[in-house]
Design an enzyme around this catalytic site. Structure first.
Site, PDB file in Angstrom:
ATOM      1  N   ARG A 154      -0.242  -1.777  -7.011  1.00 41.13           N
ATOM      2  CA  ARG A 154      -0.561  -2.827  -6.036  1.00 41.13           C
ATOM      3  C   ARG A 154      -1.610  -3.772  -6.613  1.00 41.13           C
ATOM      4  O   ARG A 154      -1.505  -4.996  -6.474  1.00 41.13           O
ATOM      5  CB  ARG A 154      -1.055  -2.187  -4.742  1.00 41.13           C
ATOM      6  CG  ARG A 154      -1.639  -3.157  -3.694  1.00 41.13           C
ATOM      7  CD  ARG A 154      -1.964  -2.385  -2.423  1.00 41.13           C
ATOM      8  NE  ARG A 154      -2.915  -3.058  -1.555  1.00 41.13           N
ATOM      9  CZ  ARG A 154      -2.604  -3.944  -0.610  1.00 41.13           C
ATOM     10  NH1 ARG A 154      -1.341  -4.316  -0.449  1.00 41.13           N
ATOM     11  NH2 ARG A 154      -3.531  -4.474   0.163  1.00 41.13           N
ATOM     12  N   HIS A 165      -4.176  -8.645   3.757  1.00 41.37           N
ATOM     13  CA  HIS A 165      -5.623  -8.631   3.985  1.00 41.37           C
ATOM     14  C   HIS A 165      -5.981  -9.538   5.151  1.00 41.37           C
ATOM     15  O   HIS A 165      -5.524 -10.677   5.204  1.00 41.37           O
ATOM     16  CB  HIS A 165      -6.366  -9.126   2.742  1.00 41.37           C
ATOM     17  CG  HIS A 165      -6.387  -8.133   1.623  1.00 41.37           C
ATOM     18  ND1 HIS A 165      -6.635  -8.487   0.320  1.00 41.37           N
ATOM     19  CD2 HIS A 165      -6.178  -6.786   1.616  1.00 41.37           C
ATOM     20  CE1 HIS A 165      -6.587  -7.402  -0.444  1.00 41.37           C
ATOM     21  NE2 HIS A 165      -6.312  -6.365   0.312  1.00 41.37           N
ATOM     22  N   LYS A 189      -2.623  -1.810   7.815  1.00 34.71           N
ATOM     23  CA  LYS A 189      -3.823  -1.271   8.448  1.00 34.71           C
ATOM     24  C   LYS A 189      -3.973  -1.829   9.859  1.00 34.71           C
ATOM     25  O   LYS A 189      -3.649  -2.979  10.118  1.00 34.71           O
ATOM     26  CB  LYS A 189      -5.057  -1.627   7.610  1.00 34.71           C
ATOM     27  CG  LYS A 189      -5.156  -0.838   6.305  1.00 34.71           C
ATOM     28  CD  LYS A 189      -6.462  -1.116   5.605  1.00 34.71           C
ATOM     29  CE  LYS A 189      -6.618  -0.257   4.358  1.00 34.71           C
ATOM     30  NZ  LYS A 189      -7.892  -0.504   3.657  1.00 34.71           N
ATOM     31  N   ARG A 233       0.860  -1.179   0.000  1.00 32.97           N
ATOM     32  CA  ARG A 233       0.000   0.000   0.000  1.00 32.97           C
ATOM     33  C   ARG A 233       0.899   1.232   0.000  1.00 32.97           C
ATOM     34  O   ARG A 233       2.038   1.198   0.463  1.00 32.97           O
ATOM     35  CB  ARG A 233      -0.883   0.026   1.254  1.00 32.97           C
ATOM     36  CG  ARG A 233      -1.847  -1.141   1.390  1.00 32.97           C
ATOM     37  CD  ARG A 233      -2.670  -0.998   2.676  1.00 32.97           C
ATOM     38  NE  ARG A 233      -3.663  -2.057   2.831  1.00 32.97           N
ATOM     39  CZ  ARG A 233      -3.482  -3.178   3.528  1.00 32.97           C
ATOM     40  NH1 ARG A 233      -2.312  -3.385   4.134  1.00 32.97           N
ATOM     41  NH2 ARG A 233      -4.433  -4.077   3.616  1.00 32.97           N
ATOM     42  N   TYR A 255     -10.981  -7.882  -4.364  1.00 37.36           N
ATOM     43  CA  TYR A 255      -9.928  -7.001  -4.864  1.00 37.36           C
ATOM     44  C   TYR A 255      -9.391  -7.456  -6.200  1.00 37.36           C
ATOM     45  O   TYR A 255      -8.996  -6.662  -7.042  1.00 37.36           O
ATOM     46  CB  TYR A 255      -8.797  -7.001  -3.825  1.00 37.36           C
ATOM     47  CG  TYR A 255      -7.742  -5.958  -4.000  1.00 37.36           C
ATOM     48  CD1 TYR A 255      -6.619  -6.199  -4.772  1.00 37.36           C
ATOM     49  CD2 TYR A 255      -7.854  -4.726  -3.354  1.00 37.36           C
ATOM     50  CE1 TYR A 255      -5.632  -5.247  -4.901  1.00 37.36           C
ATOM     51  CE2 TYR A 255      -6.871  -3.776  -3.484  1.00 37.36           C
ATOM     52  CZ  TYR A 255      -5.762  -4.033  -4.257  1.00 37.36           C
ATOM     53  OH  TYR A 255      -4.788  -3.075  -4.380  1.00 37.36           O
ATOM     54  N   HIS A 291      -1.876   2.695  -6.093  1.00 35.71           N
ATOM     55  CA  HIS A 291      -2.855   1.626  -5.885  1.00 35.71           C
ATOM     56  C   HIS A 291      -2.981   0.752  -7.123  1.00 35.71           C
ATOM     57  O   HIS A 291      -3.204  -0.449  -7.022  1.00 35.71           O
ATOM     58  CB  HIS A 291      -4.214   2.224  -5.507  1.00 35.71           C
ATOM     59  CG  HIS A 291      -5.223   1.192  -5.111  1.00 35.71           C
ATOM     60  ND1 HIS A 291      -4.998   0.303  -4.080  1.00 35.71           N
ATOM     61  CD2 HIS A 291      -6.448   0.896  -5.610  1.00 35.71           C
ATOM     62  CE1 HIS A 291      -6.056  -0.501  -3.960  1.00 35.71           C
ATOM     63  NE2 HIS A 291      -6.938  -0.162  -4.885  1.00 35.71           N
TER      64      HIS A 291
END
Length: 311
Positions: free
Chosen positions: A254, A277, A182, A158, A286, A251
Site C-alpha cells: 500500500r 484518508h 476506517k 489496507r 504517509y 502495508h
C-alpha cells in the site's frame, strides 16, 4: 548512591513527600535500585520546574500544570517515550499521596504523552514490485496470492479492506471495488490493468477452494474468508520465494502504491482519496512528501495569494 542526595535544592514542602515516596519504593515496593534512581531523577526534575513556576505544595498541582511539564519536555527535545516515562513516575507518586490521604485525585491521570511517530515502512521500488509480482505458478493458491498482491499494490488497499471484500463488491465491467475503510466509511476505488486481470483469473478458479455459501472474494484453503495473519504470512513467503531483498507486507505494498502514484502524478489530493484518508495531512506524512509543493501550488493558484504584477 543515597536516594536523597539532591533533595536539599527543593523546598521542604516539596521535598519531604518525595523522601517518603522513595522509602516506600525501597521498602514496600521492592523496586530495583536502577528503577528507584530513574523515579528520583524524573520527579526531582519536575519538582524543581514546578518550584520555579511558583508552586509550593504538591496539592497545588492540577492537570494544567502537568500538561505544562509535558510541553516543557517537548520544547526541550525530549523523546515521546521519555516524556511518557516522566509522566508515569508522576502518576505513581500522586497515587502514593492519595494512598496516604495527602491528595484526593491524581492530576496526571488524564494527561498523556505525545504519540510516538511510527516509522513508515520503506517502500519497494518499481523493479522490486515487478520482481515480486512475477508469480507464474498456476495453482489456485498462487493465483489467489498474486491477485491479492496485485490488488494491494494496484488499488492501494489496507489489509483489512481487502480481506473484507465480498464477491458482490467487485465490478469488473466498471473497474471498481466497493471497500469499507476506517470508521466504516465506504468508498469506491478503481482498479485496472494487472490488478483487474488477476482478480479475473482468481474468480475463474475461486470455486475450487471456496465453500458454496462463502461471500468473501479471497478465501483460504479451508474455503472460508482468509485471515489477516494468513495474508501477511503468504506475502512474506512470496517475498522470500521471489528473492526480494525487502520484507514484504500488505502495508508495504500500500505504501509503495502511494509513493509511486505520487511520484508519477504529483497529485496529493487524488492520492488522498484513493487511500481513503480523511485528512490530507495524513497522506502527506504517509508518503514522506515535502509540503512545500502545496504551498507553491497555493501561491500560484489562489486569487488572494498571487503576487501583483508590477505596472
Amino acid at each position: 548512591m543515597p536516594m536523597n542526595d539532591s533533595l536539599p535544592a527543593l523546598s521542604s514542602s516539596l521535598r519531604r513527600p518525595l523522601e517518603r515516596f522513595y522509602e516506600y519504593l525501597r521498602a514496600e515496593k521492592g523496586l530495583s535500585l536502577h528503577t528507584q534512581r530513574n523515579y528520583k531523577q524524573q520527579l526531582e526534575t519536575m519538582a524543581l520546574q514546578l518550584m520555579t513556576l511558583g508552586l509550593k505544595e504538591w496539592s497545588q498541582v492540577d492537570a494544567s500544570w502537568v500538561r505544562q511539564l509535558a510541553s516543557k519536555g517537548m520544547r526541550e527535545g525530549m523523546k515521546p517515550s521519555s516524556i511518557a516515562t516522566r509522566l508515569s513516575s508522576l502518576r505513581s507518586f500522586f497515587d502514593f499521596l492519595i494512598l496516604r490521604g495527602e491528595m484526593t485525585a491524581n492530576p496526571a491521570k488524564g494527561v498523556s504523552a505525545p504519540r510516538k511517530k511510527r516509522p513508515l515502512p520503506k517502500n519497494l521500488d518499481v523493479d522490486e514490485v515487478g520482481q515480486l509480482l512475477e508469480v507464474t505458478d498456476d495453482d489456485p493458491l498462487s493465483i489467489r496470492d498474486r491477485a491479492m498482491m496485485e490488488l494491494l499494490y494496484g488499488a492501494g488497499l489496507r489489509l483489512a479492506e481487502m480481506v473484507s471484500i465480498n464477491v458482490r463488491d467487485i465490478s469488473l465491467s466498471a473497474g471498481e471495488i466497493r471497500v469499507v475503510g476506517k470508521g466504516d466509511k465506504e468508498r469506491k476505488v478503481p482498479f485496472a490493468g494487472q490488478a483487474k486481470q488477476w482478480v479475473t483469473n482468481w474468480l475463474k478458479v475461486r470455486g475450487e477452494l471456496a465453500n458454496a455459501d462463502e461471500k468473501a472474494l479471497f478465501v483460504s484453503k479451508l474455503g472460508v474468508r482468509i485471515s489477516h495473519r494468513n495474508v501477511q504470512k503468504r506475502m512474506a513467503e512470496w517475498g522470500q520465494k521471489q528473492s526480494v531483498a525487502s520484507h514484504i507486507s500488505p502495508h508495504k505494498l500500500r505504501h509503495s502504491f502511494a509513493t509511486h502514484m505520487l511520484e508519477s502524478s504529483n497529485n496529493l489530493r487524488a492520492v488522498q482519496e484513493l487511500l481513503g484518508h480523511e485528512n490530507i495531512s495524513t497522506t502527506q506524512i504517509y508518503t514522506h512528501l515535502d509540503f512545500q509543493h502545496l504551498a507553491t501550488a497555493y501561491d500560484q493558484a489562489h486569487p488572494r495569494a498571487k503576487k501583483k504584477r508590477s505596472d
